[in-house]
Scaffold this active site. Structure first.
Site, mmCIF file in Angstrom:
data_model
loop_
_atom_site.group_PDB
_atom_site.id
_atom_site.type_symbol
_atom_site.label_atom_id
_atom_site.label_comp_id
_atom_site.label_asym_id
_atom_site.label_seq_id
_atom_site.Cartn_x
_atom_site.Cartn_y
_atom_site.Cartn_z
ATOM 1 N N ASP A 190 -11.824 -1.055 -9.164
ATOM 2 C CA ASP A 190 -12.013 -0.114 -9.978
ATOM 3 C C ASP A 190 -11.249 0.211 -10.836
ATOM 4 O O ASP A 190 -11.349 0.942 -11.849
ATOM 5 C CB ASP A 190 -11.749 1.261 -8.986
ATOM 6 C CG ASP A 190 -13.227 1.727 -7.922
ATOM 7 O OD1 ASP A 190 -13.992 0.684 -7.913
ATOM 8 O OD2 ASP A 190 -13.222 2.673 -7.450
ATOM 9 N N VAL A 200 -21.384 22.075 -18.216
ATOM 10 C CA VAL A 200 -20.597 23.057 -17.693
ATOM 11 C C VAL A 200 -19.655 23.334 -18.708
ATOM 12 O O VAL A 200 -18.994 22.524 -19.201
ATOM 13 C CB VAL A 200 -20.172 22.509 -16.355
ATOM 14 C CG1 VAL A 200 -18.798 23.372 -15.829
ATOM 15 C CG2 VAL A 200 -21.164 22.350 -15.466
ATOM 16 N N GLU A 238 0.785 -1.066 -0.041
ATOM 17 C CA GLU A 238 0.064 -0.143 -0.256
ATOM 18 C C GLU A 238 0.918 1.150 0.056
ATOM 19 O O GLU A 238 1.737 1.415 0.692
ATOM 20 C CB GLU A 238 -1.033 0.012 1.145
ATOM 21 C CG GLU A 238 -1.827 1.173 1.445
ATOM 22 C CD GLU A 238 -2.700 1.884 0.345
ATOM 23 O OE1 GLU A 238 -3.325 0.821 -0.321
ATOM 24 O OE2 GLU A 238 -2.346 2.950 -0.192
ATOM 25 N N HIS A 258 -44.174 -7.937 10.871
ATOM 26 C CA HIS A 258 -44.949 -6.360 10.904
ATOM 27 C C HIS A 258 -44.976 -5.856 12.225
ATOM 28 O O HIS A 258 -44.714 -6.747 13.435
ATOM 29 C CB HIS A 258 -46.449 -6.846 10.680
ATOM 30 C CG HIS A 258 -47.340 -5.573 10.816
ATOM 31 N ND1 HIS A 258 -47.450 -4.839 9.769
ATOM 32 C CD2 HIS A 258 -48.180 -5.129 11.894
ATOM 33 C CE1 HIS A 258 -48.363 -3.801 10.115
ATOM 34 N NE2 HIS A 258 -48.585 -4.157 11.535
ATOM 35 N N ILE A 310 -22.086 9.967 -5.853
ATOM 36 C CA ILE A 310 -21.386 10.859 -4.950
ATOM 37 C C ILE A 310 -21.674 12.364 -4.595
ATOM 38 O O ILE A 310 -21.755 12.909 -3.484
ATOM 39 C CB ILE A 310 -19.819 10.829 -5.220
ATOM 40 C CG1 ILE A 310 -19.246 9.106 -5.142
ATOM 41 C CG2 ILE A 310 -18.979 11.715 -4.171
ATOM 42 C CD1 ILE A 310 -17.876 9.074 -5.723
ATOM 43 N N ALA A 325 -1.977 4.081 5.959
ATOM 44 C CA ALA A 325 -3.060 3.416 6.222
ATOM 45 C C ALA A 325 -3.718 2.464 5.300
ATOM 46 O O ALA A 325 -3.494 2.910 4.166
ATOM 47 C CB ALA A 325 -4.329 4.313 6.885
ATOM 48 N N LEU A 326 -4.095 1.308 5.687
ATOM 49 C CA LEU A 326 -4.822 0.375 4.672
ATOM 50 C C LEU A 326 -6.203 0.937 4.426
ATOM 51 O O LEU A 326 -6.731 1.618 5.249
ATOM 52 C CB LEU A 326 -4.566 -1.135 5.337
ATOM 53 C CG LEU A 326 -3.208 -1.606 5.485
ATOM 54 C CD1 LEU A 326 -3.279 -3.032 6.112
ATOM 55 C CD2 LEU A 326 -2.316 -1.449 4.515
ATOM 56 N N GLY A 332 -22.389 17.118 -11.149
ATOM 57 C CA GLY A 332 -22.714 15.899 -11.367
ATOM 58 C C GLY A 332 -23.646 15.381 -10.168
ATOM 59 O O GLY A 332 -23.000 15.380 -9.126
ATOM 60 N N ALA A 333 -24.815 15.171 -10.480
ATOM 61 C CA ALA A 333 -25.869 14.361 -9.572
ATOM 62 C C ALA A 333 -25.897 12.973 -9.435
ATOM 63 O O ALA A 333 -26.967 12.410 -9.337
ATOM 64 C CB ALA A 333 -27.064 15.183 -9.848
#
Ligand SMILES: Cc1cc2nc3c(=O)[nH]c(=O)nc-3n(C[C@H](O)[C@H](O)[C@H](O)COP(=O)(O)OP(=O)(O)OC[C@H]3O[C@@H](n4cnc5c(N)ncnc54)[C@H](O)[C@@H]3O)c2cc1C
Length: 466
Positions: free
Chosen positions: A312, A237, A32, A444, A184, A36-37, A180-181
């Site tokens: 990603d 934009v 990494e 319920h 995020i 921090a990992l 950007g809607a």
């Protein structure tokens, strides 16, 4: 040092995959770049954003709904510094938990930038400039993504910011312009709208969360509008300028006219790009595609058979749980197992309040693919549980095959939808019909009754409570 597996990157894909490799008896290392990992998700993504969403939702409720519940408060104030400090402590505890898991599973942890020397050798360059090399029989690239932007929206991290800076602001913006809607933008926009910022969403497409089922975007807009937000859909934009204490966003309206918005912060949330910088992919004989992603086959193997990639940095949804499934998948593939990932059944969630959650086909997709379908939907306002808690916004929409009744897609907006979607995923993994779910007892009063009722509605319009 020689390993069976070297994992480059410690995000949800990397650390989950490394743990599964170790469980399967493979000698594993994880590299990494940062101290921090946990990657994007734990440090600047899923976890810190949810921490701020939770804090601001508490504040919003205290200010707007507690009185109706019979709880009186005086001198209510936002302490943004404390909210950010609590978020930081949640991140710290969570990332330390990953370090603990690495030790528990006897995974060797290296910190520094990992780059290929050759297809089996990785050089680790630490922050002090020192270097170390390790070799691996198998290498997994799990280097994730970074926020993307356009040349017309230069990020200066002060006034023109990405999600990373939006998680550590020192003041509540007076007017936050969110470009950007999508997921995020909707989440971080609602964080600041709840604590008093004016928020304007500028979106190139014609709705919020445009990749999800259209009904969800419409409903989400209604609830975010209640926070006082403005929406500029189908606006392009053309320029974002930092003018010192202000940001000016220039854009083309749907009619082709030019207009501007002025705010004190502009959050650019137009998506994320795969991150491969510093990896020296050429030394391994690897290339990226036209979108910067590492190409993989159906076994998540790159063009070099012992090098895999996940999360990603490859094709598919940029989601933590997708990366996690892929980490497990690769570990099991390496030891000769035959794992499977059902990509269409990876749920997507927006953690606004109410939450939006979705799995399977959208209505737009079934129409496009010519699949015969029927729809059943059920509004939260008809649920006893929702009225008791005053969370009456939202609905559940079920798409089922017209002839076989098999559930094709489930789209929910409503309280706790993020947790409720798991039932839909389970039902769909077992290829349940809408009638199957509608014949199962749901406690319920719970929000999950909305899913049962939507399934009843899809089964010959049999909903009971509407
Ligand atoms: C604000 C925000 C909110 C989000 N919320 C959610 C959510 O609620 N749910 C959800 O499912 N997803 C969410 N996401 C998306 C989620 O964070 C990502 O999909 C997920 O982190 C991807 O995991 P990964 O393992 O592929 O990579 P990452 O988490 O990006 O991790 C990659 C790691 O690799 C390291 N690295 C890169 N290059 C090198 C190198 N050469 N050497 C060593 N290390 C390297 C990076 O430093 C990083 O730590 C959110 C993202 C953002 C930005």
């Amino acid at each position: 040092m020689e390993y069976d597996v070297i994992m480059i990157g410690s995000g949800p894909g990397g650390y989950t995959g490394a743990i599964r490799c170790a469980q399967l008896g493979l000698k594993t290392a994880i590299i990494e770049k940062y101290p921090a990992l946990g990657g994007t998700c734990l440090n600047v993504g899923c976890i810190p954003s949810k921490a701020l969403l939770d804090s601001t939702e508490h504040y919003y409720n205290a200010a707007h709904t507690f009185a109706e519940h019979g709880i009186k408060l005086e001198h209510l104030q936002v302490d943004l510094a404390q909210m950010i400090a609590r978020k930081a402590s949640v991140v710290d505890q969570t990332t330390k938990g990953i370090t603990y898991l690495m030790k528990k599973n006897k995974i060797d942890e290296y910190h520094g930038v990992g780059s290929f020397v050759d297809p089996h050798t990785i050089k680790i360059t630490k922050t002090d400039g020192s270097e170390q090399t390790i070799t691996g029989k198998n290498i997994i690239i799990a280097t994730g993504s970074k926020p993307s932007s356009f040349p017309s929206m230069p990020i200066d991290k002060k006034r023109v910011i990405t999600s990373t800076e939006a998680l550590t602001l020192k003041e509540i913006p007076k007017h936050l312009i969110v470009i950007g809607a999508g997921v995020i933008g909707a989440e971080l926009g609602s964080v600041y709208a709840r604590i008093g910022a004016k928020v304007s969403f500028v979106e190139f497409f014609d709705s919020m969360i445009p990749t999800m089922d259209k009904t969800m975007g419409k409903e989400l807009q209604k609830v975010i509008k209640k926070l006082g937000a403005d929406f500029y859909f189908s606006h392009k934009v053309t320029k974002v300028e930092n003018k010192g204490d202000e940001v000016v966003v220039s854009m083309d309206t749907p009619k082709g006219e030019q207009t501007t918005l002025t705010g004190d912060y502009c959050l650019v949330s137009v998506g994320r790009r795969p991150y491969t910088e510093g990896l020296n992919l050429e030394a391994a004989g690897l290339k990226t595609d036209e979108r910067g992603r590492i190409e993989v086959d159906e076994h998540l193997r790159t063009s070099v058979p012992h090098i895999y990639a996940l999360g990603d940095v490859i094709r598919g949804a940029m989601l933590a749980h997708k990366a996690e499934e892929e980490g497990t998948f690769i570990a099991e593939t390496i030891v000769g197992q035959k794992p499977h990932i059902h990509y269409r059944l990876i749920p997507g969630v927006v953690y606004t309040w109410p939450e939006v959650a979705s799995v399977g086909y959208t209505e737009e997709e079934v129409k496009k693919e010519g699949i015969p379908y029927k729809v059943g939907s059920f509004p939260f306002k008809a649920l006893g549980r929702a009225r008791a808690s005053m969370d009456v916004d939202g609905l559940v929409k079920v798409l089922a095959h017209k002839d076989t009744d098999e559930i094709l897609g489930v789209h929910m907006i409503g309280a706790r939808a993020a947790d409720m979607i798991a039932e839909a995923v389970t039902a769909m993994e077992f290829r349940a019909s809408a009638e199957d779910v509608s014949r199962m007892s749901h406690a319920h009063p719970t929000y999950t009754e909305a899913f049962k009722e939507a399934c009843l509605a899809a089964t010959d319009n049999r909903a009971i409570n509407i």
